[in-house]
Design a protein around this motif. Structure first.
Motif, PDB file in Angstrom:
ATOM      1  N   GLN A 404       1.122  -1.312  -0.183  1.00 44.33           N
ATOM      2  CA  GLN A 404       0.054  -0.052   0.114  1.00 44.33           C
ATOM      3  C   GLN A 404       0.634   0.950  -0.036  1.00 44.33           C
ATOM      4  N   TYR A 405       1.948   1.533  -0.017  1.00 49.97           N
ATOM      5  CA  TYR A 405       3.035   2.086   0.423  1.00 49.97           C
ATOM      6  C   TYR A 405       4.477   2.284  -0.466  1.00 49.97           C
ATOM      7  N   ALA A 406       5.341   2.919  -0.931  1.00 53.18           N
ATOM      8  CA  ALA A 406       5.947   2.503  -2.271  1.00 53.18           C
ATOM      9  C   ALA A 406       7.280   1.755  -1.306  1.00 53.18           C
ATOM     10  N   GLN A 509       1.587   9.242   8.123  1.00 54.76           N
ATOM     11  CA  GLN A 509       2.480   9.054   9.376  1.00 54.76           C
ATOM     12  C   GLN A 509       3.754   8.201   9.136  1.00 54.76           C
ATOM     13  N   PRO A 510       3.884   7.677   7.471  1.00 53.57           N
ATOM     14  CA  PRO A 510       4.331   6.423   7.233  1.00 53.57           C
ATOM     15  C   PRO A 510       5.131   5.894   8.458  1.00 53.57           C
ATOM     16  N   SER A 511       6.335   7.085   8.248  1.00 50.72           N
ATOM     17  CA  SER A 511       7.864   6.732   9.010  1.00 50.72           C
ATOM     18  C   SER A 511       6.931   5.654  10.816  1.00 50.72           C
TER      19      SER A 511
END
Length: 528
Positions: A404-406, A509-511
């Motif tokens: 869902q995320y690069a 906030q992906p991280s």
């Protein structure tokens, strides 16, 4: 209420009015919403009532829910009320409802149990979000699609009934109404069938990353408990008994019904010609139908070519193809599907199959098609042109095992990946295909395959928040959908997930939410 108490309440209302205005946040977004400047303040001793059996039950449920809220601490003499009103003679559509909040009364109305239940869920979201300080408003709501589903694969990895119940609770809050339970496949058989005990003593051994893992399955008592739990939340449970392919766990336990297969595909298919096979299937279906009261049974029907190698060489199978004018092995596959669909129909149920079933020559009155192969739009169009009812669950964007995320390293891709936004915006990109066939499209489903999902943390991470997006995409009218608005509201639901201890992917906030490991930490599978 005496004068002093009225004055105190009036002052309190105006003190908080500015913080409440324009802050209504519910999921999915409703069809119609009007709000005013006044405020309704919920108190712990408010009068909550219903107008009959089911309405009374919902009133009692809300009373119990409110007891657990610490922020309800304003005690005043009560003449105000919350009323649940079920009126089967009203002109509401089946799942539609009205929620009207004014300064003295909250009224929830519907013509069906489903609608009144959804009214309660909407009110409950508003209570939690604004801590009992509710904007005066009127919501009139109804769904875009009748089928709003979530599929969980527990053949590859088993999660257990408490996790399933937690997901059913979340589905109910999101107004999802179908739980498609994928309990049989190559890896393991997860349902107790009393007539065939080896399905669980042998067929349920192993999972996707450990073929020797201890047997795990649901007893019939467990199944009944979960089905009842779902029904109490107006969720229909659809079991899937996959055939003629993806039958490895069955045929490992009962090789007499195996259709062969080679290498990793050994026992992948049922034997397509033996009458013993069809008796076995009929007997299993009898127990499934007793356990699952829904009108539907999912029979799979996909990817048979992976493991039908023995069909090409077995002399009995080749003779059967010739004697019955089936032309070739594909014709035999279609023969098998037609027979099983007829068995299901003879038991008073409707079969559901993956989109390969369109080519089997089955009457559209007997089967519903799940379109999953996003790269074969012609298969969707063919199903619609042939008159089939269709449920949309294309790999792109509705398969939860896609990344869902690069930066994510574990999962699947296919010329891209399944972001929150692509889930939310669907099906705008293919509306042109469905033009003129809208009544045949039953709805949409988010499907979670679990080969690389071995624990609850990773399951939560891959499910949320994309399931929230699917819920709004399936419920909210196209004219009311707006992705920017959804993203602005989303942090509220993420906060509720935090309270439940659910580890979700945070798109803002992906991280802050690292990707949990899969069992073998393998890289992204492309076009797999």
């Amino acid at each position: 209420m005496n004068y002093i108490k009225r004055l105190e309440l009036f002052i309190l209302q105006w003190c908080i009015a500015l913080t409440v205005l324009a802050q209504i946040t519910v999921f999915p977004w409703p069809a119609h919403l009007t709000e005013k400047k006044e405020i309704f303040i919920l108190t712990p001793n408010i009068n909550i009532k219903g107008n009959g059996e089911y309405a009374d039950k919902l009133a009692q449920d809300l009373c119990q829910d409110l007891k657990n809220l610490s922020f309800l601490n304003i005690k005043i003499p009560e003449k105000r009320s919350i009323e649940f009103r079920l009126n089967t003679q009203s002109d509401f559509e089946k799942e539609a409802y009205s929620l009207k909040i004014d300064t003295e009364k909250i009224l929830l109305e519907a013509s069906s149990k489903e609608g009144l239940f959804y009214a309660k869920e909407t009110l409950w979201q508003m209570i939690k979000q604004r801590k009992g300080k509710l904007a005066v408003c009127h919501i009139k709501d109804y769904p875009q699609y009748q089928w709003r589903g979530f599929m969980l694969d527990e053949s590859r990895h088993f999660f257990g009934k408490e996790k399933v119940k937690q997901y059913l609770d979340l589905m109910a809050s999101l107004k999802l109404n179908v739980f498609h339970w994928h309990l049989t496949d190559e890896t393991g058989w997860r349902i107790e069938i009393k007539r065939y005990p080896k399905l669980t003593t042998e067929g349920s051994i192993g999972n996707w990353h450990n073929p020797q893992a201890p047997a795990k399955y649901y007893t019939q008592k467990d199944i009944r408990e979960i089905v009842a739990y779902a029904a109490d939340r107006n969720i229909m449970v659809i079991p899937e008994f996959d055939m003629p392919g993806h039958a490895t766990a069955v045929c490992r336990a009962y090789p007499e019904v195996s259709g062969g297969g080679e290498g990793r595909w050994k026992h992948f298919t049922f034997h397509p010609c033996k009458e013993e096979t069809f008796r076995f299937i009929s007997n299993v279906l009898d127990e499934l139908i007793d356990l699952f009261p829904s009108p539907y049974i999912h029979i799979g029907g996909d990817e048979v070519h992976f493991g039908n190698q023995s069909w090409f060489t077995d002399p009995n199978i080749q003779r059967f193809i010739k004697e019955n004018n089936l032309i070739n092995e594909t014709g035999l596959e279609h023969y098998f599907i037609r027979r099983v669909v007829d068995i299901v129909a003879s038991k008073g149920k409707t079969a559901i199959g993956w989109d390969e079933i369109v080519d089997a020559g089955v009457s559209p009155s007997k089967v519903i098609v799940m379109w999953w192969r996003h790269d074969r739009k012609y298969q969707l169009l063919k199903a619609l042109e042939y008159g089939y009812r269709v449920i949309m669950t294309p790999r792109r964007p509705f398969y939860g095992d896609f990344i869902q995320y690069a930066s994510h390293k574990i999962g699947r891709q296919w010329s891209g990946y399944n972001t929150l936004e692509t889930v939310y915006d669907y099906p705008s990109s293919i509306n042109y295909l469905m033009r003129g066939y809208e009544k045949q499209v039953m709805g949409m489903q988010f499907s979670m395959w679990t080969e690389r999902i071995a624990n609850e943390k990773r399951l939560d991470f891959m499910t949320f928040p994309r399931l929230i997006a699917l819920a709004e995409a399936a419920w909210t009218l196209e004219t009311r959908k707006e992705c920017t608005s959804f993203l602005q509201r989303l942090p509220i639901f993420l906060q509720w997930l935090d309270e439940k201890g659910i580890y979700y992917f945070n798109p803002f906030q992906p991280s802050s939410t690292p990707e949990p490991d899969a069992p073998d930490k393998e890289d992204v599978l492309k076009n797999g």
